[in-house]
Motif scaffolding. Sequence first.
Motif, mmCIF file in Angstrom:
data_model
loop_
_atom_site.group_PDB
_atom_site.id
_atom_site.type_symbol
_atom_site.label_atom_id
_atom_site.label_comp_id
_atom_site.label_asym_id
_atom_site.label_seq_id
_atom_site.Cartn_x
_atom_site.Cartn_y
_atom_site.Cartn_z
ATOM 1 N N GLN A 306 -97.312 28.176 -32.210
ATOM 2 C CA GLN A 306 -95.784 27.654 -31.904
ATOM 3 C C GLN A 306 -94.942 28.557 -31.534
ATOM 4 O O GLN A 306 -94.390 28.448 -30.313
ATOM 5 N N LEU A 307 -94.971 29.986 -31.745
ATOM 6 C CA LEU A 307 -94.214 30.746 -31.148
ATOM 7 C C LEU A 307 -94.470 31.191 -29.940
ATOM 8 O O LEU A 307 -93.621 31.466 -28.773
ATOM 9 N N LEU A 308 -95.851 31.267 -29.446
ATOM 10 C CA LEU A 308 -96.304 31.682 -28.181
ATOM 11 C C LEU A 308 -96.051 30.374 -27.282
ATOM 12 O O LEU A 308 -95.525 30.616 -26.128
ATOM 13 N N ILE A 309 -96.081 29.165 -27.767
ATOM 14 C CA ILE A 309 -95.375 27.926 -26.816
ATOM 15 C C ILE A 309 -94.127 27.920 -26.787
ATOM 16 O O ILE A 309 -93.667 27.740 -25.644
ATOM 17 N N ARG A 310 -93.155 28.545 -27.542
ATOM 18 C CA ARG A 310 -91.769 28.696 -27.310
ATOM 19 C C ARG A 310 -91.761 29.672 -26.314
ATOM 20 O O ARG A 310 -90.416 29.568 -25.467
ATOM 21 N N SER A 311 -92.369 30.813 -26.395
ATOM 22 C CA SER A 311 -92.059 31.967 -25.407
ATOM 23 C C SER A 311 -92.420 31.351 -23.928
ATOM 24 O O SER A 311 -91.555 31.817 -23.125
#
Length: 940
Positions: A306-311
Amino acid sequence: MKYILILFVLCFSIGNAQQKNNNFKNLSAEIPFDPSVKRGTLENGLTYYLKKNEKPSGKAELRLVIDAGSILENPDQLGLAHFIEHMAFNGTKSFEKNDLIDYLQSIGVAFGADLNAHTSFDETVYKLTVPTDTNNFFETSLQILREWADGVTFDPSEIDKERGVVAEELRARNNANSRLYDHTIGAMTNNSRYADRLPIGNLDVILNSKYESLTNFYKDWYRPDLMAVIIVGDIDITKTEKSIKKHFSSLKSSNKDIRPRKRYSIPTNEEPVIKVATDKEARNVNLSLYYKKDSQTTTTLKDYKQLLIRSLFSGMLKERLAEIELEKNTPILSSTSGLGSFLADKESFYVRGILKENQIEEGVSVLLRENIRIKKHGFTETELKRYKAFLLNNALLFEKEKGKIPSKYYVEELIDNFTYSDPFPGESFRYNFYKEILPSITLADINKLGKEWVVSKGLSIILKAPEKEGLDIPSEGTIKQLLSKIETESIEPYIDSLAKKEIAITIDKEGEIIDSSYNKKINVSTWKLENGITIIAKPTTLQNDLISLSGFRPGGSSLAADSIYVSARNAGSIIGSSGILNISGLELEKLNMGKTISLTPFINFYEELFSGSSTAEELERMLTMLHLYFTNPNKDILQFEADKQRMIAGTKNDSLNPDTVFDNEISRIMTNNHLRGIPITEKQIENELNLDTAFDFYKNRFSSANGFTFIFVGSFDLQKLKELSKKYLGTLPSNQTEKSDWKDIGLRRITGVHKNTILKGNENKSKVDIRYTGTLDYTLEKELSISLLGDLLKIKLTEELRESMSGVYGVQASGYSTDTPYNWYRMHIRFTCAPENRDVLINKVHEVIADIKKKGASEKDVKKIIETRINRAKDGLKYNQYWSSKLKSAEIYNWNPEDILDYKKNLEKVDSNYFKKAANTYFNNDNYVETILIPEDLNQ
């Protein structure tokens, strides 16, 4: 260190990691912790992190982290969490008063750069950079960390002295930006406790608090269960762990009654909160949109994904905003966005922008509308493909540079792991995770975030602007109406337009190398090309896969007539951002996403320059771009207009800001109001900055490459670089009948004694600027003596003005000299103070200088300065950029580059008399300029 900037393009607090078995199918699995870090907890609750990292070798970064900050202050303690940080440098059990700073400086630790601390809402961090090649130094440094933990002495006389220093820090920070922040943090945090616990504190408390208010905070919150010791550097982990246990196992809480460490929250606003704030000294119109939600924990691989998606989400939005900045008649001067932690228990999706003053309402609408566009239509597949490539390349770069990433990077990431539980899995894990998971992320995954985040609940809209006549600032009610209106508008989806363009040229022949030499001692090859270019190449293993490029030649805007000076001065930046080969700067950025490459041409007063970096794989692409910046630069009207409007906005309100007025007036005084020495005005930019003129000047300067020197330092194959250089540099156009050189434009520093008082601003704050100038027969040895004299002056003025008199927070002191456009030097002193103290502080400056003239420097101060310089040089040798800079100096001044290794050579003669002679030479009372800034309403 340019490469750090490349590495940090995307340090979004995801962390890095390794995992023995990279099985990412089970996303419910926990995020692993980097096995290269030894993490432990002592019986008393203290956490420690140890990581061996040899960048730089012989050094370690030490941190003592306290999970406590200003948010925990009682009403009688406002600002005292930060005050304690000051007191830690003013006496511990083993180091009385300033002995601690004296000791650290004696081993080459520079106060500020290597010895510092900070206090925020939720943490306090003490910072030390120390040598590890001498065990006693390292052990003593650990003892210092221990004494900061429970051994600060809080001598009442030292507390009272330090009150003035902290008050001066508050005074120095009292500017438009800080005042506007203070006025708007309530709206950002829904009037939570955070709005009333700013780390800098309350002046009345700082000056009048009881001693026990200070010590009570220390006893309550400086305790092992709220502490971490973080050490990253060239260490033996086993030995260091034993030392940690030796020094810290006996640490106990000072209080028997342990206060719970409460975690304060920020209430969620159900409706948008809008705040408009103005300040008479503000220079820009700034809009911030904060969409806030409760923070989510990041513990599993699903969370990490999810952090990657946010980035991906925030990064793609940044790219869109960059396009809006280039639209015709855009109201946006600059903008950015992000999605991550906010404060306390909140995280936020934010968009910030600087708006044109005559289009404020339109600028608010544009940024709000872009968020709604994303909510309704999301992103496109082409945008996602590009940004996936960007993130994967970034992760690959970290993976390849493992072992060559500076220790300072790791300590910051580990601080966040301790304080905020941010993941720290390691470079290999991150790269492998990205490589496997990125292909599985769909556009629907990304576009879902727009619908989740762009909502009214939790939204804060902050508009900050100058307070001046004629500026039409929308009211909070108007902004609310705009928000309601835009939410119901019919908004078209974004269209991603990037034509099929390539960065490619056809070169049928190669240039010839007509002379070559090799310096075995420093592993440097030099090639002279037939078109007048010199190439200096130093292969290194200082980075695993990064190459630094520096190009230079004398010339610059000094060759332009006064009538085109404004355009010529800015030609490099304007044309450099406009792209090449009919590829715009924005298109060039898109084409290079997923590649580690940067290249920028510059034109300064007396030089034409190139600065670039790449991996070995992208070296040919970088040289292709360099060739095209000579032979096929772009003229981009949209980029030009955007740059011009930013420059106008940057100068429009110069007269409102006291600091800018002060600096600009000093420039006028020091350069005799010379056209080339004073800041460019709004009127000059509006009337004289012309795209055709800038382009023609750029083309003229880069029509011939004769006289250019290009320095390559990094991880490249020497033979491959030679072949690529012959192809791309050896074939550059060259007029060898004309030698490029700078022109003396008559820019000279003022002579004589001049004392000036500038009345500007309403805050109870003065600035003092003192300059001694003169001419000299310039040599590198004299440049060093002037610079070292500046080092001594800073030490002595800090001791007197700050430590003894408590009259300033900090003092700037430096020495500078050059041979361009003539041989001259400057000794410079500057500080901020209370207006009523300016005269006594100026007198003390003169006393200190007179004392150096009479006595020179103490043996203790000589040792401090020499050790700091030696440490700086030893560290520098471990970085490509340092080598590039020194090789350039050797080329320009024709000194033996082997002396780069002999960094102690010119320091052996430095003693007390060395400083005495320098002071009597360069503190020339016949050429003295003193400029003072005082408030307009001061009763003189």
